[in-house]
Write a protein that holds these residues in place. Structure first.
Motif, PDB file in Angstrom:
ATOM      1  N   ILE A 137       0.848  -1.198   0.000  1.00  0.00           N
ATOM      2  CA  ILE A 137       0.000   0.000   0.000  1.00  0.00           C
ATOM      3  C   ILE A 137       0.887   1.252   0.000  1.00  0.00           C
ATOM      4  O   ILE A 137       0.626   2.224  -0.717  1.00  0.00           O
ATOM      5  N   THR A 138       1.944   1.222   0.812  1.00  0.00           N
ATOM      6  CA  THR A 138       2.866   2.357   0.858  1.00  0.00           C
ATOM      7  C   THR A 138       3.509   2.595  -0.499  1.00  0.00           C
ATOM      8  O   THR A 138       3.705   3.742  -0.918  1.00  0.00           O
ATOM      9  N   ALA A 139       3.871   1.516  -1.206  1.00  0.00           N
ATOM     10  CA  ALA A 139       4.479   1.647  -2.531  1.00  0.00           C
ATOM     11  C   ALA A 139       3.541   2.369  -3.499  1.00  0.00           C
ATOM     12  O   ALA A 139       3.986   3.183  -4.321  1.00  0.00           O
ATOM     13  N   LEU A 140       2.251   2.083  -3.406  1.00  0.00           N
ATOM     14  CA  LEU A 140       1.288   2.766  -4.271  1.00  0.00           C
ATOM     15  C   LEU A 140       1.230   4.263  -3.972  1.00  0.00           C
ATOM     16  O   LEU A 140       1.204   5.092  -4.884  1.00  0.00           O
ATOM     17  N   VAL A 141       1.238   4.604  -2.687  1.00  0.00           N
ATOM     18  CA  VAL A 141       1.194   6.019  -2.304  1.00  0.00           C
ATOM     19  C   VAL A 141       2.461   6.733  -2.760  1.00  0.00           C
ATOM     20  O   VAL A 141       2.413   7.836  -3.338  1.00  0.00           O
ATOM     21  N   ILE A 142       3.610   6.119  -2.504  1.00  0.00           N
ATOM     22  CA  ILE A 142       4.876   6.727  -2.897  1.00  0.00           C
ATOM     23  C   ILE A 142       4.951   6.904  -4.408  1.00  0.00           C
ATOM     24  O   ILE A 142       5.412   7.936  -4.915  1.00  0.00           O
ATOM     25  N   GLY A 143       4.483   5.901  -5.142  1.00  0.00           N
ATOM     26  CA  GLY A 143       4.478   6.003  -6.601  1.00  0.00           C
ATOM     27  C   GLY A 143       3.645   7.174  -7.081  1.00  0.00           C
ATOM     28  O   GLY A 143       4.067   7.930  -7.977  1.00  0.00           O
ATOM     29  N   ALA A 144       2.472   7.355  -6.506  1.00  0.00           N
ATOM     30  CA  ALA A 144       1.592   8.453  -6.920  1.00  0.00           C
ATOM     31  C   ALA A 144       2.226   9.814  -6.620  1.00  0.00           C
ATOM     32  O   ALA A 144       2.209  10.730  -7.459  1.00  0.00           O
ATOM     33  N   VAL A 145       2.817   9.955  -5.434  1.00  0.00           N
ATOM     34  CA  VAL A 145       3.441  11.228  -5.055  1.00  0.00           C
ATOM     35  C   VAL A 145       4.654  11.527  -5.935  1.00  0.00           C
ATOM     36  O   VAL A 145       4.876  12.665  -6.353  1.00  0.00           O
ATOM     37  N   SER A 146       5.451  10.497  -6.244  1.00  0.00           N
ATOM     38  CA  SER A 146       6.644  10.715  -7.067  1.00  0.00           C
ATOM     39  C   SER A 146       6.276  11.092  -8.494  1.00  0.00           C
ATOM     40  O   SER A 146       7.002  11.846  -9.153  1.00  0.00           O
ATOM     41  N   ILE A 147       5.159  10.583  -8.997  1.00  0.00           N
ATOM     42  CA  ILE A 147       4.693  10.976 -10.332  1.00  0.00           C
ATOM     43  C   ILE A 147       4.402  12.474 -10.360  1.00  0.00           C
ATOM     44  O   ILE A 147       4.824  13.192 -11.280  1.00  0.00           O
ATOM     45  N   LEU A 148       3.702  12.960  -9.345  1.00  0.00           N
ATOM     46  CA  LEU A 148       3.398  14.391  -9.277  1.00  0.00           C
ATOM     47  C   LEU A 148       4.672  15.223  -9.158  1.00  0.00           C
ATOM     48  O   LEU A 148       4.821  16.261  -9.809  1.00  0.00           O
ATOM     49  N   GLY A 149       5.612  14.761  -8.336  1.00  0.00           N
ATOM     50  CA  GLY A 149       6.871  15.486  -8.182  1.00  0.00           C
ATOM     51  C   GLY A 149       7.683  15.496  -9.459  1.00  0.00           C
ATOM     52  O   GLY A 149       8.301  16.517  -9.816  1.00  0.00           O
ATOM     53  N   GLY A 150       7.706  14.365 -10.185  1.00  0.00           N
ATOM     54  CA  GLY A 150       8.430  14.301 -11.442  1.00  0.00           C
ATOM     55  C   GLY A 150       7.871  15.258 -12.478  1.00  0.00           C
ATOM     56  O   GLY A 150       8.618  15.865 -13.252  1.00  0.00           O
ATOM     57  N   ILE A 151       6.552  15.395 -12.501  1.00  0.00           N
ATOM     58  CA  ILE A 151       5.924  16.345 -13.430  1.00  0.00           C
ATOM     59  C   ILE A 151       6.342  17.772 -13.077  1.00  0.00           C
ATOM     60  O   ILE A 151       6.610  18.598 -13.966  1.00  0.00           O
ATOM     61  N   LEU A 152       6.462  18.076 -11.784  1.00  0.00           N
ATOM     62  CA  LEU A 152       6.803  19.422 -11.348  1.00  0.00           C
ATOM     63  C   LEU A 152       8.208  19.828 -11.755  1.00  0.00           C
ATOM     64  O   LEU A 152       8.442  20.966 -12.173  1.00  0.00           O
ATOM     65  N   VAL A 153       9.192  18.887 -11.661  1.00  0.00           N
ATOM     66  CA  VAL A 153      10.594  19.239 -11.934  1.00  0.00           C
ATOM     67  C   VAL A 153      11.028  18.834 -13.337  1.00  0.00           C
ATOM     68  O   VAL A 153      12.214  18.910 -13.668  1.00  0.00           O
ATOM     69  N   ASN A 154      10.104  18.422 -14.183  1.00  0.00           N
ATOM     70  CA  ASN A 154      10.452  17.989 -15.535  1.00  0.00           C
ATOM     71  C   ASN A 154      11.222  19.088 -16.273  1.00  0.00           C
ATOM     72  O   ASN A 154      10.809  20.238 -16.298  1.00  0.00           O
ATOM     73  N   GLY A 155      12.379  18.715 -16.850  1.00  0.00           N
ATOM     74  CA  GLY A 155      13.207  19.668 -17.584  1.00  0.00           C
ATOM     75  C   GLY A 155      14.483  20.046 -16.856  1.00  0.00           C
ATOM     76  O   GLY A 155      15.415  20.563 -17.469  1.00  0.00           O
ATOM     77  N   GLN A 156      14.569  19.778 -15.544  1.00  0.00           N
ATOM     78  CA  GLN A 156      15.790  20.047 -14.788  1.00  0.00           C
ATOM     79  C   GLN A 156      16.849  18.989 -15.129  1.00  0.00           C
ATOM     80  O   GLN A 156      16.525  17.853 -15.489  1.00  0.00           O
TER      81      GLN A 156
END
Length: 529
Positions: free
Chosen positions: A389-408
């Protein structure tokens, strides 16, 4: 056709190769999965040899930052880009000499096992889990950003929505690896990925040198011609020699890179997948050799990309600096070689994010749920369920973070993760293993001061605002001038850990201290059940 972009039929070939790789590795993960106990899920039952774990360690460590970010940094900035490689490699000596054997002997599944061994377990495990989650998140978003940049190049995706979709797909595949395979399946993916990665960079290096008659001097002359910095790319200073401030930034980054590896939770967790300390040492030696060969190849690839593609074309391509290696592959071997390189790059990202996610979910399930919340009164099935369950939550949060810093630049982003690891974890690991007076108060002060100061300085630095390449370039609330906070936050952690030790009233448990000394040196009493 713009030479930096691919024809549409090439994009289809590359996508097809990537899909085939994902399907094959998912089959391997499924076949390798063995999750009868939490030991199987978190540490593969300690069933891997030193050689196997060493290859997997290199696969876990050589992330998108190494393959895409460093090659791009060398192509654009020259020698200053290669400094990342030096820091990443030298850091392994600390693991070999101080960390690997003792960590393997003292711990069981996570870094929290080592640090909490002779401390009050609940607050210490909670602190370790908090630092693990923070480091994992920063590291994960760097890998997600690499995925977005790579597919933007391959499929000529310029829209933010398109790249966000790509990052989401990578995150979903990563979750499948972790949920299905656990540590054993993830390890085999990392072994496959490391082998393919090393073969790919070796082949590109050989083909590239062949283009210049195996004359490295000729290659370097052409690299200087196609870089606006000219021959300055062969000496320090293009990126970090502009002012005293940039020089301090370089020192700060170097400290983070060299000291951060020994505090990376996903690297430390890999030492539990081998049966004894001897194999832990062997795995570290294997990893050092593979990583050294890889970084020598990236030096040639980086300068080769500058020579054949040109630094201006690289920075103008989708993905920016991160596109140097794929563009070079296209120039050397056309669509097929690019498809192979792109698939290996995706494999790199998937394997690393799977290892990171597994580590973070293991820390939460084992340290917080099983030990801090349930006080050890739980069973393997429920712990593994919480980890998933934790892996699912972490995956979802990291997707959002990756979208935010895309291009760095992802090598730079990973440098920040290393700063967090060195600041939050290194002082407490070393103090726990080597300082008998160290206690619970010192542990908590060391972890939270390092983690908090690093986070605060990053939030109020040019990384987030105040510069043209910031994540939020249109606002300015930065007061800390350096992009990497390691030069400040790492000493803070060591100092606060020492002060907290003397402020704290509790004395070390002499019996547990003696047991830890014997176990760390001999391995007597170690259990993997």
């Amino acid at each position: 056709m713009n030479p930096t972009l691919l024809p549409s039929e090439g994009a289809l070939v590359n996508t097809g190769i990537f899909v085939v790789f994902v399907l094959i590795t998912l089959f391997v993960v499924y076949r390798a999965s063995s999750q009868n106990t939490s030991s199987d899920y978190f540490a593969a039952g300690g069933s891997f040899s030193g050689a196997q774990n060493g290859i997997a360690l290199s696969g876990d460590y050589l992330s998108a930052a190494s393959f895409l970010g460093i090659a791009g940094a060398i192509a654009v900035k020259g020698y200053d880009g290669f400094l990342y490689s030096i820091g990443f490699l030298v850091a392994w000596l600390i693991n070999l000499l101080l960390i690997a054997e003792r960590t393997r002997n003292v711990g069981r599944f996570t870094m929290g096992d080592v640090i909490a061994f002779r401390m009050r377990a609940r607050p210490v495990r909670a602190a370790v889990a908090a630092s693990t989650l923070a480091i994992t998140f920063v590291y994960l978003i760097a890998q997600m950003a690499g995925a977005g940049g790579l597919v933007a190049l391959l499929l000529d995706v310029h829209t933010g929505a398109g790249q966000a979709l790509v990052i989401a797909v990578v995150g979903l595949v990563m979750m499948l690896y972790v949920l299905i395979g656990g540590m054993k399946g993830t390890t085999w993916v990392q072994i496959i990925k490391a082998t393919l990665l090393l073969l790919s960079v070796a082949l590109i290096t050989i083909f590239l040198l062949g283009k210049f008659g195996y004359d490295m001097s000729h290659l370097l002359r052409e690299a200087a011609k196609n870089n606006p910095n000219g021959e300055a790319i062969f000496a320090p200073g293009v990126q970090y020699g502009k002012s005293a401030l940039t020089q301090f930034d370089f020192i700060s980054m170097s400290l983070a890179l060299v000291l951060g590896t020994a505090g990376l939770p996903h690297v430390l967790m890999r030492f539990y997948t081998v049966p004894n300390a001897r194999e832990a040492r062997r795995s570290t030696v294997w990893a050092i050799w593979i990583i050294a060969i890889f970084y020598l190849c990236t030096l040639v690839i980086g300068y080769g990309a500058s020579a054949l593609v040109g630094s201006e074309a690289i920075t103008a391509a989708p993905g920016g600096e991160n596109s140097a290696a794929p563009l070079l592959a296209y120039r050397i071997g056309g669509t097929v070689l690019l498809g192979i390189v792109a698939s290996v790059a995706f494999a790199t990202i998937l394997a690393v994010v799977a290892g990171l996610t597994l580590t973070a979910s293991a820390s939460f399930a084992h340290d917080i749920y099983a030990n801090a919340m349930r006080r050890g009164k739980t069973d393997s099935d429920s712990v593994v369920r919480v980890a998933r369950i934790t892996a699912l939550v972490i995956g979802a949060v990291s997707i959002l973070g990756g979208i935010l810093v895309n291009g760095q630049n992802i090598a730079f982003l990973v440098g920040l993760a290393f700063a967090f690891a060195a600041s939050a974890n290194l002082s407490t690991i070393l103090y726990s293993l080597f300082w008998k007076r160290f206690n619970t108060t010192g542990t908590l002060w060391g972890i939270y001061s390092g983690l908090g100061s690093c986070l605060l300085l990053v939030l109020f630095s040019p990384v987030l605002s105040g510069a043209s390449d910031s994540i939020l370039p249109n606002v300015d609330f930065a007061f800390f001038p350096l992009k990497n906070p390691g030069i400040v936050s790492i000493p803070i952690s060591f100092i606060c850990g020492a002060i907290g030790t003397f402020v704290g009233r509790e004395r070390p448990d002499e019996d547990r201290l003696a047991e830890m000394d014997v176990r760390s040196l001999t391995g007597i009493g170690v259990s993997r059940g």
